[in-house]
Design a protein around this motif. Structure first.
Motif, mmCIF file in Angstrom:
data_model
loop_
_atom_site.group_PDB
_atom_site.id
_atom_site.type_symbol
_atom_site.label_atom_id
_atom_site.label_comp_id
_atom_site.label_asym_id
_atom_site.label_seq_id
_atom_site.Cartn_x
_atom_site.Cartn_y
_atom_site.Cartn_z
ATOM 1 N N ALA A 24 0.825 -1.209 0.000
ATOM 2 C CA ALA A 24 0.000 0.000 0.000
ATOM 3 C C ALA A 24 0.861 1.262 0.000
ATOM 4 O O ALA A 24 0.677 2.165 -0.835
ATOM 5 C CB ALA A 24 -0.941 0.000 1.203
ATOM 6 N N LEU A 25 1.802 1.352 0.918
ATOM 7 C CA LEU A 25 2.629 2.554 1.013
ATOM 8 C C LEU A 25 3.532 2.733 -0.206
ATOM 9 O O LEU A 25 3.606 3.851 -0.752
ATOM 10 C CB LEU A 25 3.452 2.531 2.297
ATOM 11 N N PRO A 26 4.252 1.690 -0.689
ATOM 12 C CA PRO A 26 5.055 1.906 -1.911
ATOM 13 C C PRO A 26 4.229 2.360 -3.110
ATOM 14 O O PRO A 26 4.654 3.247 -3.865
ATOM 15 C CB PRO A 26 5.687 0.528 -2.160
ATOM 16 N N VAL A 27 3.048 1.761 -3.294
ATOM 17 C CA VAL A 27 2.202 2.154 -4.417
ATOM 18 C C VAL A 27 1.757 3.601 -4.261
ATOM 19 O O VAL A 27 1.756 4.382 -5.232
ATOM 20 C CB VAL A 27 0.988 1.210 -4.531
ATOM 21 N N ALA A 28 1.391 3.992 -3.036
ATOM 22 C CA ALA A 28 0.971 5.379 -2.801
ATOM 23 C C ALA A 28 2.112 6.359 -3.069
ATOM 24 O O ALA A 28 1.903 7.426 -3.662
ATOM 25 C CB ALA A 28 0.471 5.524 -1.364
ATOM 26 N N LEU A 29 3.320 6.003 -2.669
ATOM 27 C CA LEU A 29 4.468 6.886 -2.907
ATOM 28 C C LEU A 29 4.780 7.001 -4.395
ATOM 29 O O LEU A 29 5.130 8.090 -4.879
ATOM 30 C CB LEU A 29 5.687 6.362 -2.144
ATOM 31 N N ILE A 30 4.673 5.889 -5.123
ATOM 32 C CA ILE A 30 4.917 5.931 -6.569
ATOM 33 C C ILE A 30 3.887 6.807 -7.265
ATOM 34 O O ILE A 30 4.216 7.618 -8.148
ATOM 35 C CB ILE A 30 4.921 4.507 -7.150
#
Length: 275
Positions: free
Chosen positions: A30-36
């Motif tokens: 969730a967090l990596p996708v949101a940051l990307i």
């Protein structure tokens, strides 16, 4: 006449296990996708040359690192990182055990150790270049000079915290010498030793890059600096992404090893919590 009772159908735990696995995967991504997505939006709205969108970085990453450059720059850097980390672990644990077992030796060497620990390892790079030259030895010395301290200090504290009751028990049963060191001292101190190694691993990655940025003709740090100086910005970001991936993979490997080494400790903690 006997009656046969129908046994209730047991629910298979597969759906529940799949649900937990899906939830863990969501928490992980969730967090990596949101940051990307956030990076994508910022790069698209600002149009800055120094912030290329993720798709450009991904394409450049494949072009740059899926080639001979990976074997010429990335693999030697990882080899130096692991070698320096291993040397720091051996020296840190060895010296830490000696200091932890000898209060006199610890009191004698404490001022010198505190002075050396306060010196930032990057400051030593010019001195190490003069002593060892621009070579692999210099880079290893830079990594060892920074990684040894968390391992050494955690080892000292772990050895000092050995349970006196267990020490008396080993003494009563005649457990001495090498067996006493491996069975009692190192095993009791292993949780803190592994904690020190975990800190040292992240320091090793930083110092590996710094040593290659200062004086080198190859390696990840050297390559990233060269990309920056030639204004190859997507290539520079691809090197930074590769460093992050290497750090992430090394962390996963360390967690796997740590669980195997501390399987007894995790079992004791689970039993104490009543799990």
């Amino acid at each position: 006449m006997t009656t046969v009772k129908a046994t209730p159908e047991r629910r298979t735990p597969a759906p529940r296990a799949l649900g937990r696995a899906g939830l863990r995967l969501w928490h992980l991504l969730a967090l990596p996708v949101a940051l990307i997505l956030l990076w994508w939006w910022i790069s698209a709205s600002s149009g800055m040359y120094y912030m290329p969108p993720p798709d450009v970085i991904a394409t450049t990453f494949a072009d740059v690192w899926f080639s001979e450059r990976f074997f010429e720059d990335a693999l030697p850097s990882v080899a130096r990182l692991l070698t320096g980390f291993a040397l720091a672990a051996v020296l840190g644990v060895g010296i830490g055990v000696a200091l932890g077992l000898s209060p006199r030796l610890r009191a004698l060497t404490e001022p010198v150790l505190e002075f050396l620990r306060a010196v930032p390892p990057p400051v030593l790079v010019p001195l190490l270049i003069l002593l060892a030259g621009i070579s692999t030895s210099m880079k290893l010395l830079v990594i060892v000079s920074g990684c040894i301290w968390p391992i050494l200090l955690n080892t000292v504290e772990g050895v000092r915290a050995v349970d006196p009751v267990l020490a008396d028990t080993c003494r009563c049963y005649g457990v001495r010498g090498r067996r006493w060191l491996t069975t009692l001292v190192l095993r009791s101190a292993s949780p803190q030793i592994m904690a020190g190694m975990r800190q040292a691993l992240s320091i090793a990655i930083i110092l590996m890059v710094i040593s290659e940025m200062f004086a080198s003709s190859s390696g990840l740090g050297f390559t990233i600096v060269q990309f920056q100086r030639s204004f190859a910005i997507p290539e520079m970001w691809s090197g930074i992404v590769l460093l992050g991936l290497i750090g992430f993979l090394l962390s996963l490997v360390f967690q796997f090893v740590e669980k195997r080494v501390l399987v007894w400790y995790n079992g004791v903690r689970a039993a104490t919590r009543g799990e």
